[in-house]
Structure formats: structure tokens, C-alpha cells
Write an enzyme that holds these catalytic residues in place. Sequence first.
Site, PDB file in Angstrom:
ATOM      1  N   SER A   1      42.957 -35.603  39.308  1.00 29.29           N
ATOM      2  CA  SER A   1      43.279 -36.396  38.121  1.00 29.29           C
ATOM      3  C   SER A   1      43.366 -35.537  36.869  1.00 29.29           C
ATOM      4  O   SER A   1      42.789 -34.454  36.782  1.00 29.29           O
ATOM      5  CB  SER A   1      42.214 -37.474  37.890  1.00 29.29           C
TER       6      SER A   1
HETATM    7  N1  SAH Z   1      38.682 -37.717  42.545  1.00 26.86           N
HETATM    8  C1  SAH Z   1      39.641 -36.746  43.047  1.00 26.86           C
HETATM    9  C2  SAH Z   1      41.072 -37.192  42.925  1.00 26.86           C
HETATM   10  C3  SAH Z   1      41.359 -38.439  43.635  1.00 26.86           C
HETATM   11  S1  SAH Z   1      42.895 -38.591  44.400  1.00 26.86           S
HETATM   12  C4  SAH Z   1      39.487 -35.406  42.392  1.00 26.86           C
HETATM   13  O1  SAH Z   1      38.634 -35.237  41.500  1.00 26.86           O
HETATM   14  O2  SAH Z   1      40.214 -34.496  42.776  1.00 26.86           O
HETATM   15  C5  SAH Z   1      42.473 -39.976  45.358  1.00 26.86           C
HETATM   16  C6  SAH Z   1      41.896 -39.615  46.688  1.00 26.86           C
HETATM   17  O3  SAH Z   1      41.508 -40.829  47.298  1.00 26.86           O
HETATM   18  C7  SAH Z   1      42.848 -38.922  47.642  1.00 26.86           C
HETATM   19  O4  SAH Z   1      42.303 -37.738  48.090  1.00 26.86           O
HETATM   20  C8  SAH Z   1      42.988 -39.934  48.790  1.00 26.86           C
HETATM   21  O5  SAH Z   1      43.132 -39.317  50.051  1.00 26.86           O
HETATM   22  C9  SAH Z   1      41.676 -40.675  48.691  1.00 26.86           C
HETATM   23  N2  SAH Z   1      41.647 -42.008  49.313  1.00 26.86           N
HETATM   24  C10 SAH Z   1      42.634 -42.910  49.419  1.00 26.86           C
HETATM   25  N3  SAH Z   1      42.193 -44.012  50.069  1.00 26.86           N
HETATM   26  C11 SAH Z   1      40.885 -43.796  50.381  1.00 26.86           C
HETATM   27  C12 SAH Z   1      39.879 -44.545  51.044  1.00 26.86           C
HETATM   28  N4  SAH Z   1      40.120 -45.774  51.556  1.00 26.86           N
HETATM   29  N5  SAH Z   1      38.647 -44.008  51.166  1.00 26.86           N
HETATM   30  C13 SAH Z   1      38.368 -42.767  50.687  1.00 26.86           C
HETATM   31  N6  SAH Z   1      39.293 -42.001  50.058  1.00 26.86           N
HETATM   32  C14 SAH Z   1      40.533 -42.510  49.900  1.00 26.86           C
END
Ligand code: SAH
Length: 278
Positions: free
Chosen positions: A129
Site C-alpha cells: 500500500s
Molecule cells: N498489507 C500489505 C498489502 C496488502 S495487499 C502490505 O503491507 O504489503 C492485500 C493482500 O491481501 C494481498 O497479498 C492478498 O494476497 C491478500 N489477501 C487477499 N484475500 C485474502 C484473504 N482472504 N486472506 C488473507 N489474505 C488475503
Amino acid sequence: MSRLSGNRRSGSRGVRAMAFVFATALLAGCDRTGTEMVPPDNSDSPPAARPSATGTEPNDTSWFRPRSDERARERAAMVDQIQQVYGLESPTVLKAMRNVPRHWFILPSNQSRAYQDQPLLIGYGQTISQPFIVAYMTDVLKLEPDDKVLEIGTGSGYQAAVLYEFTPHVYTIEIVEPLARRAKQIFHQYGYNRIDARTGDGYKGLPDIAPFDAIIVTCAPDHIPRPLLDQLVVGGRMIIPVGDQWGLQELILVSKQADGSITRESKMPVRFVPLTRE
Ligand code: SAH
């Protein structure tokens, strides 16, 4: 599919201007040379004033938090920008953003952009993000050292590392296995020893660890997952983007009141990658 998330406009609490959000990725081979670990500076850790989900544990303000002077000037400039452009003023959040080396969590191909206020691709169609959004979502959770916090969507691990500045009780779940593995490797490499990083579907939360004082969801569902609401303590806070999974979403601050009722405060339009299910 990868996509950038752009969100715009001003939120509450003096935060102004435009934000751009993203999701996660693969961080293989970041440049980690010259890294220096120094003892944590806990001098401005807020006191734990309210009861928390960690129960009777004594106040723990002594956990080791990784530090590096590497690229500190770039980090400071990034934080100045967050403060000046968006009006985010929390000294503890600004300090946390200054303390966590974002470049540790970024792919080699994006190292030159590690301290620009923008989301970046991290592999597997996911993004890390935008720094402002990380700061903003952290700020609204009002974390204290005894708080137990759950992140859904570990991605690069950067947001979890920022949370770890406030409390050692950080749990994070990632559904994309190689990303989860990569984040765990980075946590291990740099000394984020107490972050509990798991692989799985975060929609279900972590019933074995619940309840949580705070929950941060960094991928977008089209509704607030019931299990996450159930796993919040009374007085708990959850920040979550909700809406069209391939369009705009609303960043919503959810609070659980003493009578068990839920309040929702819409903060700003955002664009996150979708929450996917197993
Ligand atoms: N917080 C992260 C960025 C988030 S991107 C950082 O600091 O880099 C969102 C992430 O959520 C992605 O890696 C995606 O694979 C994950 N995601 C999507 N659906 C999910 C779920 N049901 N459970 C856990 N992770 C999930």
C-alpha cells in the site's frame, strides 16, 4: 491480476488530499546489505490505559524492534510529505513510519521508488500500500502496547512491521502462500520475531487467538466479514475497505460498543485489491 488502487479525497481528522492504495507481492532478493540493528527506542510508547484482549499480561514495552539508518533521509522526507500533504499529525504514527525501513519489504526492481508515496507491485498481482494509507489505517486503530491486533492480507509484511512498532501482539494472515512465505522470511531476517504470520483465508479471522483489540483488513471484501466482527473485543476497532472489489471501496472504521452494537464511520474512498476466498 495486478492493479493499482487509487483513492482520492480528504478523510476525517484533518487528513486532506489524495491517496493511492495498492496490494501486495513477492520480495525476493531485496538489498539488505549494510543493515544495522539498534535497540528499540520505546521512549514515546503510549501507556496501556485500557483493558485489552491480551488480558492480564503485564505491560510489555520492551520488545525488540528492528532499526536501520539506511535510507533514513528518504524515509524522513516521505514522512514529512505524509504530514504536510495529508495533515496526518500523530507523533507516534509519524515516528513509526520513520522507524520502519520500507525498502526491506520492496522488490529489487522497485528499490528506487521505495520511499515515494505510492503503492508498488510486489508480485502475484498484489501490491504494497501507499505509505500514507498505511499511516492512516494505523492511526485510526489507536494502538497501545497491550493490544492484540490482527491484519488480513500480510502482502509484503510492511504494514505488520508498522503495527509492531506499537505492540508486539501482531497476528497477520496471507492467502497467497509464496507471499506468506516471503513475509515470514523477511520478519525472521530482520528480527520481527514476535509477529505471528500465518497462511490462510483471513475472512475467517483467527478463532484460536481471538478476541482482538484491533483488526486491519488490507484487501477489499464486498461486505464486512461476520467472523471478524465476532472476533473484536467490546471497544475494539476495525479498519476495512468495503465495496466493489474491482472498483472503488469505502474505507470504514468499525467500532464495537459496550452493548455489542456496531458503529461504522466511512472515512474515504479507496482502491484495494480484492479479498479472495480459499
Ligand atoms: N498489507 C500489505 C498489502 C496488502 S495487499 C502490505 O503491507 O504489503 C492485500 C493482500 O491481501 C494481498 O497479498 C492478498 O494476497 C491478500 N489477501 C487477499 N484475500 C485474502 C484473504 N482472504 N486472506 C488473507 N489474505 C488475503
